[in-house]
Design a protein around this motif. Structure first.
Motif, PDB file in Angstrom:
ATOM      1  N   TYR A   1      45.555  27.399  31.244  1.00 34.62           N
ATOM      2  CA  TYR A   1      44.611  28.087  32.112  1.00 34.62           C
ATOM      3  C   TYR A   1      45.213  29.428  32.522  1.00 34.62           C
ATOM      4  CZ  TYR A   1      41.634  23.969  32.615  1.00 34.62           C
ATOM      5  OH  TYR A   1      40.778  22.926  32.366  1.00 34.62           O
ATOM      6  N   ALA A   2      44.328  30.341  32.915  1.00 36.92           N
ATOM      7  CA  ALA A   2      44.802  31.649  33.361  1.00 36.92           C
ATOM      8  C   ALA A   2      43.908  32.154  34.484  1.00 36.92           C
ATOM      9  CB  ALA A   2      44.808  32.640  32.207  1.00 36.92           C
ATOM     10  N   LEU A   3      44.508  32.934  35.370  1.00 34.58           N
ATOM     11  CA  LEU A   3      43.793  33.613  36.440  1.00 34.58           C
ATOM     12  C   LEU A   3      43.614  35.063  36.025  1.00 34.58           C
ATOM     13  CD1 LEU A   3      42.660  33.854  39.360  1.00 34.58           C
ATOM     14  CD2 LEU A   3      45.015  34.342  40.093  1.00 34.58           C
ATOM     15  N   GLY A   4      42.339  35.515  35.953  1.00 35.40           N
ATOM     16  CA  GLY A   4      42.070  36.867  35.485  1.00 35.40           C
ATOM     17  C   GLY A   4      41.329  37.704  36.509  1.00 35.40           C
ATOM     18  N   VAL A   5      41.481  39.015  36.386  1.00 39.99           N
ATOM     19  CA  VAL A   5      40.813  39.959  37.279  1.00 39.99           C
ATOM     20  C   VAL A   5      40.248  41.103  36.445  1.00 39.99           C
ATOM     21  CG1 VAL A   5      42.985  41.186  37.740  1.00 39.99           C
ATOM     22  CG2 VAL A   5      41.050  41.448  39.317  1.00 39.99           C
ATOM     23  N   PHE A   6      39.034  41.543  36.824  1.00 40.83           N
ATOM     24  CA  PHE A   6      38.454  42.751  36.232  1.00 40.83           C
ATOM     25  C   PHE A   6      37.707  43.494  37.319  1.00 40.83           C
ATOM     26  CE2 PHE A   6      34.935  45.083  34.217  1.00 40.83           C
ATOM     27  CZ  PHE A   6      35.666  45.901  33.361  1.00 40.83           C
ATOM     28  N   ASP A   7      37.935  44.790  37.384  1.00 38.28           N
ATOM     29  CA  ASP A   7      37.294  45.646  38.376  1.00 38.28           C
ATOM     30  C   ASP A   7      36.931  46.934  37.668  1.00 38.28           C
ATOM     31  OD1 ASP A   7      36.432  47.007  40.607  1.00 38.28           O
ATOM     32  OD2 ASP A   7      38.398  47.219  41.528  1.00 38.28           O
ATOM     33  N   GLY A   8      35.713  46.980  37.101  1.00 40.63           N
ATOM     34  CA  GLY A   8      35.357  48.165  36.338  1.00 40.63           C
ATOM     35  C   GLY A   8      33.949  48.101  35.794  1.00 40.63           C
ATOM     36  N   LEU A   9      33.619  49.104  35.002  1.00 38.79           N
ATOM     37  CA  LEU A   9      32.281  49.234  34.429  1.00 38.79           C
ATOM     38  C   LEU A   9      32.213  48.477  33.111  1.00 38.79           C
ATOM     39  CD1 LEU A   9      29.594  50.735  35.088  1.00 38.79           C
ATOM     40  CD2 LEU A   9      30.361  52.514  33.492  1.00 38.79           C
ATOM     41  N   HIS A  10      31.329  47.491  33.064  1.00 39.66           N
ATOM     42  CA  HIS A  10      31.060  46.777  31.821  1.00 39.66           C
ATOM     43  C   HIS A  10      30.122  47.636  30.988  1.00 39.66           C
ATOM     44  CE1 HIS A  10      30.156  43.318  29.187  1.00 39.66           C
ATOM     45  NE2 HIS A  10      28.934  43.816  29.183  1.00 39.66           N
ATOM     46  N   THR A  11      30.427  47.843  29.691  1.00 38.31           N
ATOM     47  CA  THR A  11      29.662  48.806  28.896  1.00 38.31           C
ATOM     48  C   THR A  11      29.121  48.241  27.594  1.00 38.31           C
ATOM     49  OG1 THR A  11      31.718  49.613  27.873  1.00 38.31           O
ATOM     50  CG2 THR A  11      30.924  50.779  29.843  1.00 38.31           C
ATOM     51  N   VAL A  12      29.283  46.953  27.331  1.00 36.29           N
ATOM     52  CA  VAL A  12      28.797  46.358  26.085  1.00 36.29           C
ATOM     53  C   VAL A  12      27.564  45.509  26.387  1.00 36.29           C
ATOM     54  CG1 VAL A  12      29.370  44.839  24.151  1.00 36.29           C
ATOM     55  CG2 VAL A  12      31.118  46.349  25.119  1.00 36.29           C
ATOM     56  N   HIS A  13      26.490  45.703  25.611  1.00 39.01           N
ATOM     57  CA  HIS A  13      25.229  44.967  25.831  1.00 39.01           C
ATOM     58  C   HIS A  13      24.711  45.181  27.253  1.00 39.01           C
ATOM     59  CE1 HIS A  13      26.785  42.047  22.526  1.00 39.01           C
ATOM     60  NE2 HIS A  13      26.358  43.175  22.022  1.00 39.01           N
ATOM     61  N   GLY A  14      24.760  46.418  27.691  1.00 39.28           N
ATOM     62  CA  GLY A  14      24.332  46.751  29.042  1.00 39.28           C
ATOM     63  C   GLY A  14      25.466  47.431  29.800  1.00 39.28           C
ATOM     64  N   THR A  15      25.107  48.263  30.751  1.00 35.50           N
ATOM     65  CA  THR A  15      26.099  48.985  31.551  1.00 35.50           C
ATOM     66  C   THR A  15      25.918  48.603  33.014  1.00 35.50           C
ATOM     67  OG1 THR A  15      26.065  50.836  29.981  1.00 35.50           O
ATOM     68  CG2 THR A  15      26.968  51.265  32.190  1.00 35.50           C
ATOM     69  N   TYR A  16      26.943  47.996  33.585  1.00 34.12           N
ATOM     70  CA  TYR A  16      26.889  47.596  34.986  1.00 34.12           C
ATOM     71  C   TYR A  16      28.303  47.313  35.479  1.00 34.12           C
ATOM     72  CZ  TYR A  16      26.527  43.154  32.389  1.00 34.12           C
ATOM     73  OH  TYR A  16      26.706  42.128  31.494  1.00 34.12           O
ATOM     74  N   TYR A  17      28.510  47.527  36.792  1.00 33.87           N
ATOM     75  CA  TYR A  17      29.850  47.433  37.377  1.00 33.87           C
ATOM     76  C   TYR A  17      30.118  46.010  37.857  1.00 33.87           C
ATOM     77  CZ  TYR A  17      34.128  49.361  39.354  1.00 33.87           C
ATOM     78  OH  TYR A  17      35.444  49.659  39.599  1.00 33.87           O
ATOM     79  N   VAL A  18      31.275  45.483  37.455  1.00 34.69           N
ATOM     80  CA  VAL A  18      31.643  44.099  37.744  1.00 34.69           C
ATOM     81  C   VAL A  18      32.975  44.047  38.473  1.00 34.69           C
ATOM     82  CG1 VAL A  18      32.278  41.865  36.734  1.00 34.69           C
ATOM     83  CG2 VAL A  18      30.389  43.193  35.755  1.00 34.69           C
ATOM     84  N   GLN A  19      33.044  43.215  39.498  1.00 35.10           N
ATOM     85  CA  GLN A  19      34.314  42.794  40.095  1.00 35.10           C
ATOM     86  C   GLN A  19      34.401  41.287  39.904  1.00 35.10           C
ATOM     87  OE1 GLN A  19      34.526  44.127  44.249  1.00 35.10           O
ATOM     88  NE2 GLN A  19      36.031  45.630  43.595  1.00 35.10           N
ATOM     89  N   ALA A  20      35.427  40.817  39.199  1.00 33.48           N
ATOM     90  CA  ALA A  20      35.492  39.391  38.888  1.00 33.48           C
ATOM     91  C   ALA A  20      36.894  38.849  39.100  1.00 33.48           C
ATOM     92  CB  ALA A  20      35.053  39.135  37.450  1.00 33.48           C
ATOM     93  N   CYS A  21      36.952  37.700  39.762  1.00 32.69           N
ATOM     94  CA  CYS A  21      38.153  36.875  39.840  1.00 32.69           C
ATOM     95  C   CYS A  21      37.811  35.571  39.127  1.00 32.69           C
ATOM     96  CB  CYS A  21      38.537  36.569  41.281  1.00 32.69           C
ATOM     97  SG  CYS A  21      39.031  37.997  42.271  1.00 32.69           S
ATOM     98  N   ALA A  22      38.593  35.205  38.101  1.00 29.73           N
ATOM     99  CA  ALA A  22      38.184  34.072  37.274  1.00 29.73           C
ATOM    100  C   ALA A  22      39.373  33.197  36.891  1.00 29.73           C
ATOM    101  CB  ALA A  22      37.488  34.567  36.014  1.00 29.73           C
ATOM    102  N   LEU A  23      39.224  31.900  37.178  1.00 29.55           N
ATOM    103  CA  LEU A  23      40.141  30.886  36.671  1.00 29.55           C
ATOM    104  C   LEU A  23      39.463  30.272  35.462  1.00 29.55           C
ATOM    105  CD1 LEU A  23      42.520  28.842  36.777  1.00 29.55           C
ATOM    106  CD2 LEU A  23      41.181  27.554  38.477  1.00 29.55           C
ATOM    107  N   VAL A  24      40.065  30.451  34.275  1.00 32.78           N
ATOM    108  CA  VAL A  24      39.412  29.998  33.047  1.00 32.78           C
ATOM    109  C   VAL A  24      40.373  29.183  32.195  1.00 32.78           C
ATOM    110  CG1 VAL A  24      37.785  31.927  32.959  1.00 32.78           C
ATOM    111  CG2 VAL A  24      40.009  32.141  31.824  1.00 32.78           C
ATOM    112  N   LYS A  25      39.799  28.246  31.447  1.00 39.28           N
ATOM    113  CA  LYS A  25      40.564  27.549  30.424  1.00 39.28           C
ATOM    114  C   LYS A  25      40.623  28.431  29.182  1.00 39.28           C
ATOM    115  CE  LYS A  25      40.903  23.714  27.280  1.00 39.28           C
ATOM    116  NZ  LYS A  25      40.195  22.679  26.511  1.00 39.28           N
ATOM    117  N   CYS A  26      41.804  28.577  28.612  1.00 36.87           N
ATOM    118  CA  CYS A  26      41.983  29.405  27.426  1.00 36.87           C
ATOM    119  C   CYS A  26      41.604  28.615  26.175  1.00 36.87           C
ATOM    120  CB  CYS A  26      43.425  29.905  27.338  1.00 36.87           C
ATOM    121  SG  CYS A  26      43.946  30.827  28.816  1.00 36.87           S
ATOM    122  N   GLY A  27      41.364  29.342  25.091  1.00 35.26           N
ATOM    123  CA  GLY A  27      40.954  28.698  23.851  1.00 35.26           C
ATOM    124  C   GLY A  27      42.056  27.926  23.169  1.00 35.26           C
ATOM    125  N   GLY A  28      43.293  28.277  23.457  1.00 35.49           N
ATOM    126  CA  GLY A  28      44.449  27.596  22.873  1.00 35.49           C
ATOM    127  C   GLY A  28      45.620  27.673  23.829  1.00 35.49           C
TER     128      GLY A  28
END
Length: 521
Positions: A416-443
């Motif tokens: 698992y990993a704890l991730g952060v993103f604070d910026g403009l999302h620009t793929v398949h639409g343009t919009y600003y995201v602030q995200a804190c995410a605990l996710v299971k990794c693929g491997g």
């Protein structure tokens, strides 16, 4: 014949009881029965080909035949309202010219009262509207559907397209007597070159005798302030109908995951109907309340799915997760105050630190886990690995810092990993995201973090929080098999938004705070 008072009371009781029984279902006071249908639409084999109106009506009629069956079935189960998906009647991937024969004429003005089933002669090219209206009328049910519509425009209008008409992706709502009570033209088009964007956002809702006002918007609209958020806040709406044709994108934008998060964040009921085309990643419908969800997500098999559920009418105006005054309280960026976790024994300290990979922790007796970068949702997230049976982590990017305390009873062979993103999302639409995410990794390697994962076994107690700069936070909690869970607690504490859970119901896939900073889009 003389009746005693007891006889009259009994007859009154029987009358009330009979009134509350609809096709064998007893509705509790303050509740209503809703239905949504996930539709495997019959598609044109060549949507770019030019066809005549008759051929277009034949294809749409095959989809409407299925709709009619589902309306009858829903009504038999006591449903008072049914919602169908976006693009369910005509399909998708048309050009502006090729979709034209599939378009109905609809009068967008609500000043003209019209019942298409009873008054089919009023307007030309309204065959689809007539069928939908008759379904509602015959089955005494409110009905919401999505179709393509056209409106002529004058070349004096500077926005009028060169072909002299507007073409809109449109939701229509019918009352249980077949009356057209609302039309909504989709505002945030998702690469839909056959359609026009309306000149102004539509704020559309309709009234019902069983649950009050229902707001209405479509698919991609859910990610934007206009019209979805503004509609709900401006008109204090508590029920939403939501036709969509949503392509799932894990780990943060699965259909059922975000639909639930929207209902939870705004304290509304959401009736969401999606298209069912697993090969295109399209599935995920549900009836959502802020505390319970009835969902369908199936990437393995084909065919439609009708969901019917009884849910409470939301009438209260109490403070939602988006509106706490504590959000605007004392700034804690340079101080540390204890916050007792509801799921862990330890106290959480809200404090931003300047630790770097490999540097000793504040206690000086251990090295902090390394920071790494990986792509997730086409964005460059900053991650730290979640190692060991329990711990405390933080990771920062730009102005956003995310914090995690966690514990798992059994260590599994999963990263698992704890991730952060604070910026403009620009793929398949343009919009600003602030995200804190605990996710299971693929491997087990860092470069697999952010990949799409559908199964997990780790049961985790956690509390996740961040110093979000926007009040619009959508709490995501997705578990193994694309199932949903609800947080034990969430909300603002000083300048931090938190979500906590004491043991997920099944293996954790994603626990995230998905913030939308609309002003920076």
């Amino acid at each position: 014949m003389a009746y005693t008072m007891m006889d009259l009371c009994w007859k009154l009781f029987v009358c009330i009881f009979c009134y509350q029984v609809v096709s064998g279902r007893v509705k509790r006071h303050g509740h209503y029965v809703a239905a949504v249908y996930e539709h495997e639409s019959i598609l044109s084999p060549n949507p770019a080909a030019l066809v005549d109106r008759r051929s277009a009506l034949e294809l749409m009629g095959r989809n409407l035949d299925i709709y009619e069956q589902q309306v009858v079935d829903a009504a038999r189960q006591g449903a008072q309202i049914i919602v169908f998906p976006e693009d369910g009647i005509h399909g998708f991937n048309f050009t502006r010219s090729s979709i034209y024969p599939y378009l109905d004429f609809v009068l967008h003005s609500q000043s003209v009262k019209w019942n298409p089933c009873r008054e089919p002669y009023l307007f030309n090219d309204t065959e689809v509207l007539q069928r939908l209206s008759c379904m509602a009328l015959k089955n005494k049910i409110f009905l919401v559907a999505n179709l393509g519509t056209k409106e002529p425009c004058d070349h004096a209008d500077p926005r009028c397209p060169s072909d002299g008409r507007y073409q809109f992706n449109t939701n229509v709502a019918f009352s249980d007597d077949g009356m057209l009570v609302a039309t909504y033209r989709k505002h945030n088009l998702y690469f839909e070159y056959a359609f026009d964007t309306p000149p102004e956002p539509d704020y559309k809702f309709f009234d019902t005798p069983f649950a009050g006002k229902f707001g209405m918007f479509t698919c991609f609209d859910i990610l934007f302030f206009e019209p979805a958020v503004n509609l709900i806040r401006q008109y204090n709406l508590k029920q939403v109908v939501y036709p969509t044709a949503w392509m799932n994108q894990l780990p943060l934008l699965s259909a059922v995951e975000f639909q639930q998060a929207f209902a939870t964040a705004f304290n509304v009921n959401v009736l969401a109907a999606n298209i069912h085309h697993p090969t295109l990643g399209m599935t995920g419908s549900g009836i959502y309340t802020p505390v319970k969800s009835f969902i369908y997500h199936n990437m393995e098999s084909y065919g439609g799915k009708l969901i019917v559920a009884e849910i409470p009418v939301i009438t209260t105006d109490y403070e939602t997760n988006l509106e706490s005054n504590e959000r605007f309280g004392e700034n804690l960026h340079h101080s540390c105050k204890p916050f007792t976790s509801v799921s862990l024994d330890d106290q959480v300290c809200f404090k931003e630190r300047e630790d770097t990979p490999g540097r000793a922790s504040e206690e000086g007796n251990e090295l902090l886990p390394p920071i790494f970068y990986a792509e997730m949702m086409y964005d460059n997230f900053t991650f730290v690995p979640v190692w060991g049976q329990k711990g405390k982590l933080h990771v920062c990017a730009n102005t956003l810092c995310c914090y995690l305390t966690y514990r798992r009873d059994v260590l599994t062979d999963e990263l698992y990993a704890l991730g952060v993103f604070d910026g403009l999302h620009t793929v398949h639409g343009t919009y600003y995201v602030q995200a804190c995410a605990l996710v299971k990794c693929g491997g087990l390697s860092f470069n697999t973090c952010g990949q799409e994962v559908t199964d997990a076994t780790a049961l985790i107690d956690f509390q996740l929080w961040g110093n979000m700069s926007t009040p619009y936070i959508f709490p995501l909690l997705l578990t193994s098999g694309i199932t949903l869970d609800f947080a034990d607690h969430m909300g603002w504490k000083n300048n931090y938004y938190f979500i906590s859970k004491n043991r997920t119901s099944s293996g954790l896939l994603t626990a995230a705070l998905y913030g939308r900073w609309y002003e920076k889009d």
